[in-house]
Structures are given as structure tokens and as C-alpha cells.
Design an enzyme around this catalytic site. Structure first.
Site, mmCIF file in Angstrom:
data_model
loop_
_atom_site.group_PDB
_atom_site.id
_atom_site.type_symbol
_atom_site.label_atom_id
_atom_site.label_comp_id
_atom_site.label_asym_id
_atom_site.label_seq_id
_atom_site.Cartn_x
_atom_site.Cartn_y
_atom_site.Cartn_z
ATOM 1 N N SER A 278 0.852 -1.226 -0.055
ATOM 2 C CA SER A 278 -0.187 0.260 0.053
ATOM 3 C C SER A 278 0.889 0.904 -0.261
ATOM 4 C CB SER A 278 -0.530 0.099 0.708
ATOM 5 O OG SER A 278 -1.591 1.654 2.140
ATOM 6 N N GLU A 291 -6.889 -10.815 -6.689
ATOM 7 C CA GLU A 291 -8.588 -10.003 -7.395
ATOM 8 C C GLU A 291 -8.010 -9.435 -9.055
ATOM 9 O OE1 GLU A 291 -7.644 -6.450 -4.337
ATOM 10 O OE2 GLU A 291 -6.759 -7.899 -3.189
#
Ligand code: ARG
Length: 459
Positions: A278, A291
Site C-alpha cells: 500500500s 483480485e
């Protein structure tokens, strides 16, 4: 570049109409197949005496030169060409003069594009099959290393019965084996009948030999109805449907990889090569690739929908709507191939936390069915055994105990058929080892699955 169809019309399209009409940006990737089709067609024209054998030889040599130059990058595809068929014909004519203009005898771009797409998609099926096999091999490899790794099997995402990680992974192997079969079936049907020689829609008055071109291009035979030949896009739909099912499987596994990587599960850890961080939270390790595969699945479903909607209600025979077929089916293959290429090494390199899986398997009373089966084997009717076990589970849950924590005396208070051998029967290892019914969780069944899947993946 002058349009092939300049004659009746000036061929001078409005700027935006030209942009809308052009398909070179999509179909230029079929240049090899377009040239292969033209080589077969030219050879057939000469053999049937429709052009002279010298002309046939010249055309074939000219086409070979164009192919070599395109492969080498010394010839660039003109982005102003309308499509790949126009480009190759114009280039051939530029090189050979009038002989080049004979190539299109007894042929139309309608049967040409129907042919090229099939030949190109045949190659895509073959490349995709190799990638699917790689994922099956990776699953087998991790399964083999985890034949005794016990984990909870789930239903309703609630812990249900113990299985091994091998058994869970090989379930996906079976799905992918069927995906391989679906692609094979669709490919075989697509290559069953060659559309070349259907011409624009009604065939031709020239004495062509369709069996010759069909055989030269790797088809079983030629299609029997020329109108069907130029307007059939079933193969695009079938292949997109097969890829949609494949992506659905990858998406389900992706979802599990994401769940298993979470702090809540901690069953696996994906390699740094397949995770991201992140920009703000320094601790994050995100399963972005899984994902994205899950997300791209929607895109492939979209490609299938595009095709079905585009074809719905189209009258016979060729309509320009059909030019939209390639963008959709190519995108579906590109997407599926990329996802598969990421998936195989992502599976092969994941770290398995067997201890966490076992700990999870120890909670949630996943051996309750085995306790009920124990009673049933001792003659207690299963429904009675089920109810009694349910009462024992409820009491253990209230006391914060597992089934194996109760003493034999405590068990005997529920039923005097309980003996000391019950502990062996409800141990997680036994629960798995004794699931010997065909296809169950036992080691022999895992071995059978591995053998089958190794055969499927040529491993
Ligand atoms: N670019 C066209 C396609 O992809 C080729 C066939 C064109 N045929 C025609 N009659 N305009 O469908």
C-alpha cells in the site's frame, strides 16, 4: 490507400466513417493466417486451371515474400489499410503487378475473414491449453507436498468436515481439466468445416476444389452450406463461453487465495512476486493479482455477452456487425492467457501454513459427522446418532471444549455404546484417512486424482 471496392463507389469515405469501418487495428494480428489462406487458395486456383500454374507459383512466391518481410519487420502493416485482407492484396499487387489482382478470383473477404479467424483461434486454443496445463501441474505439485496437510473443508463457509489441502486444490485441477476439454471440443468443431470457397455467400461459378483447400489448411472437410460458411460465428461464441467458465474457475480459486492470505485465515502466504503493498499502510501485503483475475473474469463474461448480443437477430448472410467478433474473442483469449500465465507460478510459489490449517481444523467440531458415524456403525440408527451427537456438540460448545476433550465416562453418560476406540475414530487424521469412498478425502483418492491430472497435463 485505395479501397479494394473502388469502382461503383469512389471509395472516398468520410474521415470518421473510415475510422468506424476500419478493422486493421484488430485484424492485423491475423496476417500469418491471412497469407496461409491465400497460399492455399492460389495453389488450388492453379491446380484447377482457373489461373495458370506460373501465375499460381508467382502468387505463392509473392505471398511468401510478404510473410517473410512482415515477420522480419522490414514490411510494416499500413494502418491506413481497411483491413488485413486489403493490405495483403494491395501489397501483393504492388510487388507482382496484374498477377496479384488474380488472387481474389472465386473468393470474397467474407469467406476469407471466416477462414482467417478460425485459423488464428486454433493457435490461440493451443497456446491457452499449454497455459491451463501449467496451472494443473502447479496445483498437482503443491497438492503432492500437502497430501497430509489437514484443513477444514467448508460448506456455507462454515467449517464442515476435515479434508487435506491436496484434496481442496485438486478440486480446481478437475475444473481446469474440464476447461481443457471444452476448449478442445470447441476447437475440433471449429476446425471441422472450412468456410473458404463459400465466396461472398452463394459459392462461385469457377470450378474450385474446396476439399483441396480444406485439407491444406488443416480442416476435416469444407462446410456444406456457403451461406452458413460466411455467417457462422458459433466458434467465437463457444470459445468465449469456454473461456468464461475457465475464468469463473480461476475467479473462485482467486477468492479463496485472497481469503486464505488474510490475517483471519493465514493459511497461505503468496510470494512477493504476486502481491503488492500500500502507498500509505506500510504493513500491507495485498493479493492484487488474485483480485485482478477475479475482476478480469467480468471482462471475459462481457466479451461473451458482446458476441451473443451482436449476433442476435442478424439476418443471413454476412453483415458488417460481425466485424466486432474479433475484438471480443481476441480480448477474451488475451485476458485468459495473461491470467493463466500469472496463476501457475503464483500457485507454485505460495507458502502453505500447515499449522494454521490444522489449528482451524481443530475448532468447529468438524469431526462431529464421524462421531455420529461411529455410533451408527455400532448399530445406533443414524438419525438417533445424529441427534445425540448434536447434543454432545451443544454441551461441548457451552463448556468451551472439543469433542476429543470429553472423558469416556462423560461419553458413557450419553450412551453406553461409546468405548475407548471412539477417540481414534474422531481424530482428524482418521477422519481423513477413512474417507475411502471413491472420490473422497483419503490418501488413495488423492493419489488417483494426481495420476489422472498428471495425465491431463502431460506432466
Ligand atoms: N473486416 C471485415 C470483418 O472483419 C472483413 C470482411 C469484410 N467483408 C465485407 N463484405 N465488407 O468482418
Amino acid at each position: 490507400m485505395e479501397k479494394l471496392w473502388t469502382g461503383r463507389s469512389s471509395g472516398a469515405l468520410d474521415e470518421y466513417a473510415d475510422k468506424l469501418n476500419s478493422s486493421i487495428g484488430i485484424d492485423s494480428r491475423m496476417y500469418k493466417e491471412d497469407i496461409a489462406g491465400s497460399v492455399a487458395h492460389a495453389g488450388m486456383l492453379a491446380k484447377c486451371g482457373i489461373i495458370s500454374s506460373e501465375e499460381g507459383a508467382q502468387l505463392i512466391e509473392g505471398l511468401g515474400g510478404i510473410l517473410a518481410d512482415l515477420d522480419a519487420g522490414t514490411l510494416k502493416i499500413d494502418p491506413a489499410a481497411e483491413d488485413i485482407h486489403s493490405f495483403v492484396e494491395a501489397e501483393l499487387t504492388a510487388r507482382l503487378g496484374d498477377v496479384g489482382k488474380k488472387l481474389h478470383t472465386a473468393r470474397s473477404r467474407n469467406d476469407q475473414v471466416a477462414l482467417d479467424t478460425r485459423l488464428y483461434l486454433k493457435g490461440e486454443c493451443e497456446k491457452t491449453a499449454v497455459l491451463i496445463k501449467d496451472v494443473i501441474s502447479a496445483l498437482c505439485h503443491v497438492a503432492e507436498a500437502n497430501e497430509t496437510t489437514i484443513m477444514p473443508g467448508y460448506t456455507h463457509l462454515q467449517r464442515a468436515q476435515p479434508v487435506t489441502f491436496a484434496h481442496h486444490l485438486l478440486a480446481y485441477g478437475m475444473m481446469l481439466a474440464r476447461d481443457l476439454g471444452r476448449l478442445e471440443d470447441a476447437k475440433a468443431r471449429m476446425m471441422g468445416a472450412c468456410p473458404l470457397g463459400s465466396a461472398a455467400l452463394a459459392g462461385t461459378t469457377h470450378p474450385i476444389d474446396r476439399a483441396m483447400t480444406a485439407a491444406a489448411l488443416g480442416f476435416e472437410t469444407y462446410c456444406l452450406n456457403s451461406m452458413d460458411g460466411v455467417s457462422d460465428r458459433d466458434h467465437c461464441v463457444e470459445l468465449c463461453a469456454a473461456l468464461s467458465v475457465l475464468m469463473m474457475h480461476l475467479s473462485r480459486l482467486s477468492e479463496e487465495l485472497i481469503l486464505w492470505s488474510s490475517w483471519e485465515f493465514k493459511f497461505i502466504e503468496l510470494s512477493d512476486q504476486f502481491t503488492t503493498g500500500s502507498s500509505i499502510m506500510p504493513q500491507k501485503k495485498n493479493s492484487d493479482m488474485a483480485e485482478l483475475v477475479r475482476g478480469k473474469t467480468g471482462r471475459v463474461y462481457g466479451d461473451l455477452t458482446t458476441l451473443l448480443v451482436m449476433l442476435k437477430g442478424l439476418p443471413l448472410a454476412y453483415n458488417k456487425d460481425m466485424q466486432e467478433d474479433k475484438e471480443a474473442v481476441f480480448d477474451a483469449f488475451d485476458t485468459a492467457k495473461l491470467c493463466l500465465a500469472v496463476f501457475a507460478p503464483m500457485i507454485a510459489t505460495m507458502k502453505v501454513n500447515a499449522g494454521n490449517m490444522l489449528n482451524a481444523a481443530k475448532g468447529g467440531f468438524i469431526n462431529a459427522t464421524d462421531l455420529a458415524d461411529y455410533l451408527a456403525k455400532k448399530g445406533v440408527p443414524f438419525r438417533t446418532a445424529y441427534k445425540l451427537t448434536g447434543q454432545i456438540v451443544a454441551a461441548c460448545a457451552a463448556d468451551g471444549k472439543a469433542l476429543e476433550d470429553l472423558t469416556l465416562e462423560e461419553y458413557k453418560a450419553y450412551s453406553d455404546v461409546f468405548e475407548a476406540d471412539l477417540y481414534e475414530e474422531i481424530s482428524l487424521q482418521t477422519c481423513v484417512a477413512k474417507r475411502v469412498s471413491a472420490g473422497g478425502a483419503s490418501p488413495a483418492n488423492i493419489a488417483a486424482q494426481l495420476e489422472y491430472l498428471r495425465g491431463v497435463s502431460d506432466d
